[in-house]
Design an enzyme around this catalytic site. Structure first.
Site, PDB file in Angstrom:
ATOM      1  N   HIS A   1      -1.724  -5.492   1.395  1.00 52.85           N
ATOM      2  CA  HIS A   1      -2.962  -6.258   1.178  1.00 52.85           C
ATOM      3  C   HIS A   1      -2.603  -7.650   0.698  1.00 52.85           C
ATOM      4  O   HIS A   1      -1.676  -7.821  -0.090  1.00 52.85           O
ATOM      5  CB  HIS A   1      -3.831  -5.581   0.103  1.00 52.85           C
TER       6      HIS A   1
ATOM      7  N   ARG B   1       2.884  -6.936   9.154  1.00 54.46           N
ATOM      8  CA  ARG B   1       2.178  -5.907   9.924  1.00 54.46           C
ATOM      9  C   ARG B   1       2.668  -5.872  11.369  1.00 54.46           C
ATOM     10  O   ARG B   1       2.741  -4.798  11.982  1.00 54.46           O
ATOM     11  CB  ARG B   1       0.670  -6.162   9.856  1.00 54.46           C
TER      12      ARG B   1
ATOM     13  N   GLU C   1      -9.216 -10.968  -7.593  1.00 50.66           N
ATOM     14  CA  GLU C   1      -8.296  -9.837  -7.467  1.00 50.66           C
ATOM     15  C   GLU C   1      -7.174  -9.910  -8.497  1.00 50.66           C
ATOM     16  O   GLU C   1      -6.785  -8.888  -9.059  1.00 50.66           O
ATOM     17  CB  GLU C   1      -7.752  -9.766  -6.036  1.00 50.66           C
TER      18      GLU C   1
ATOM     19  N   ASN D   1      -1.763  -0.267   7.345  1.00 55.99           N
ATOM     20  CA  ASN D   1      -1.275  -1.627   7.633  1.00 55.99           C
ATOM     21  C   ASN D   1      -0.466  -2.242   6.491  1.00 55.99           C
ATOM     22  O   ASN D   1      -0.324  -3.451   6.387  1.00 55.99           O
ATOM     23  CB  ASN D   1      -2.412  -2.524   8.124  1.00 55.99           C
TER      24      ASN D   1
ATOM     25  N   LYS E   1       0.835  -1.199   0.000  1.00 54.14           N
ATOM     26  CA  LYS E   1       0.000   0.000   0.000  1.00 54.14           C
ATOM     27  C   LYS E   1       0.879   1.263   0.000  1.00 54.14           C
ATOM     28  O   LYS E   1       2.101   1.173   0.222  1.00 54.14           O
ATOM     29  CB  LYS E   1      -0.923  -0.048   1.220  1.00 54.14           C
TER      30      LYS E   1
ATOM     31  N   TYR F   1     -12.122  -2.870  -3.076  1.00 55.02           N
ATOM     32  CA  TYR F   1     -12.657  -2.887  -1.713  1.00 55.02           C
ATOM     33  C   TYR F   1     -14.185  -2.892  -1.703  1.00 55.02           C
ATOM     34  O   TYR F   1     -14.794  -2.541  -0.697  1.00 55.02           O
ATOM     35  CB  TYR F   1     -12.100  -1.709  -0.916  1.00 55.02           C
TER      36      TYR F   1
HETATM   37  P1  DAT Z   1      -7.408  -7.325   5.555  1.00 55.77           P
HETATM   38  O1  DAT Z   1      -6.655  -6.219   4.848  1.00 55.77           O
HETATM   39  O2  DAT Z   1      -6.609  -7.894   6.700  1.00 55.77           O
HETATM   40  O3  DAT Z   1      -7.936  -8.373   4.612  1.00 55.77           O
HETATM   41  P2  DAT Z   1     -10.158  -6.366   5.747  1.00 55.77           P
HETATM   42  O4  DAT Z   1     -10.413  -7.023   4.430  1.00 55.77           O
HETATM   43  O5  DAT Z   1     -11.083  -6.682   6.876  1.00 55.77           O
HETATM   44  O6  DAT Z   1      -8.673  -6.634   6.270  1.00 55.77           O
HETATM   45  O7  DAT Z   1     -10.191  -4.786   5.574  1.00 55.77           O
HETATM   46  C1  DAT Z   1      -9.575  -4.186   4.446  1.00 55.77           C
HETATM   47  C2  DAT Z   1      -8.801  -2.992   4.901  1.00 55.77           C
HETATM   48  O8  DAT Z   1      -9.700  -2.023   5.439  1.00 55.77           O
HETATM   49  C3  DAT Z   1      -7.791  -3.257   6.028  1.00 55.77           C
HETATM   50  O9  DAT Z   1      -6.566  -3.721   5.548  1.00 55.77           O
HETATM   51  C4  DAT Z   1      -7.692  -1.924   6.686  1.00 55.77           C
HETATM   52  C5  DAT Z   1      -9.087  -1.344   6.526  1.00 55.77           C
HETATM   53  N1  DAT Z   1      -9.899  -1.576   7.717  1.00 55.77           N
HETATM   54  C6  DAT Z   1     -10.475  -2.744   8.093  1.00 55.77           C
HETATM   55  N2  DAT Z   1     -11.146  -2.608   9.241  1.00 55.77           N
HETATM   56  C7  DAT Z   1     -10.994  -1.311   9.605  1.00 55.77           C
HETATM   57  C8  DAT Z   1     -11.450  -0.530  10.694  1.00 55.77           C
HETATM   58  N3  DAT Z   1     -12.199  -1.063  11.665  1.00 55.77           N
HETATM   59  N4  DAT Z   1     -11.081   0.782  10.736  1.00 55.77           N
HETATM   60  C9  DAT Z   1     -10.331   1.321   9.768  1.00 55.77           C
HETATM   61  N5  DAT Z   1      -9.870   0.642   8.704  1.00 55.77           N
HETATM   62  C10 DAT Z   1     -10.191  -0.651   8.618  1.00 55.77           C
HETATM   63 MG    MG Z   2      -9.416  -8.292   3.181  1.00 52.69          MG
END
Ligand code: DAT
Ligand code: MG
Length: 149
Positions: free
Chosen positions: A115, A102, A126, A112, A9, A49
């Site tokens: 991805h 991370r 994807e 973080n 990212k 997303y």
């Molecule tokens: P991951 O990236 O571990 O697959 P995810 O798919 O649940 O996680 O979410 C996608 C991204 O969205 C994640 O990398 C960071 C952001 N994100 C997720 N939950 C969040 C939250 N509660 N507050 C802010 N950003 C969040």
């Molecule tokens: Mg995810």
């Protein structure tokens, strides 16, 4: 052969973690089959997303992922989808184990670093969202017999 989509990212790029992150997947024994340095469009970010469209953090997430260049990658190898998720660590870097990307480099869920596709279905989606077929290169490392029996 199993493939997954990974993206460093904008925070990972800005912090100079590109080499470190690519090194980890190379050293583990996975094979890089696609790589590009790119600015993400709003349209691509919203598609990528899309599953989070209704979440309160969606707008900020799209803003962030389009805020600077990213490194988009496809990695190949048996078990790569789940292994990459383990190497990446928990979504919130404060909960991610030391030794994960991370866990080693992050402190904030909104920064973080990387991805990774979370399952075979999302990996397929994807990879095809981010890469054209002709941008992916099938090859075998000359070290492969030293990496897998
Ligand atoms: P991951 O990236 O571990 O697959 P995810 O798919 O649940 O996680 O979410 C996608 C991204 O969205 C994640 O990398 C960071 C952001 N994100 C997720 N939950 C969040 C939250 N509660 N507050 C802010 N950003 C969040
Ligand atoms: Mg995810």
């Amino acid at each position: 052969m199993e493939r997954t989509f990974l993206a460093i990212k904008p925070d990972g790029v800005q912090r100079g973690l590109v080499g470190e992150i690519i090194s980890r997947f190379e050293a583990k024994g996975f094979t890089l089959v696609g790589l590009k340095f790119m600015q993400v469009s709003r349209e691509l970010a919203e598609q990528h997303y899309g599953v989070h469209r209704e979440k309160p953090f969606f707008a900020g997430l799209v803003e962030f992922i389009t805020s600077g260049p990213v490194v988009a990658m496809v990695w190949e190898g048996d078990g790569v989808i789940a292994a990459a998720r383990k190497m990446i660590g928990a979504t919130n870097p404060l909960n991610a184990e030391p030794g994960t990307i991370r866990g080693d480099f992050g402190v904030d869920i909104g920064r973080n670093i990387i991805h990774g596709s979370d399952a075979p279905e999302t990996a397929t989606q994807e990879v095809s969202l981010w890469f054209k077929d002709e941008e992916l290169v099938s090859w075998q490392s000359s070290l492969s017999s030293w990496i897998r029996e």
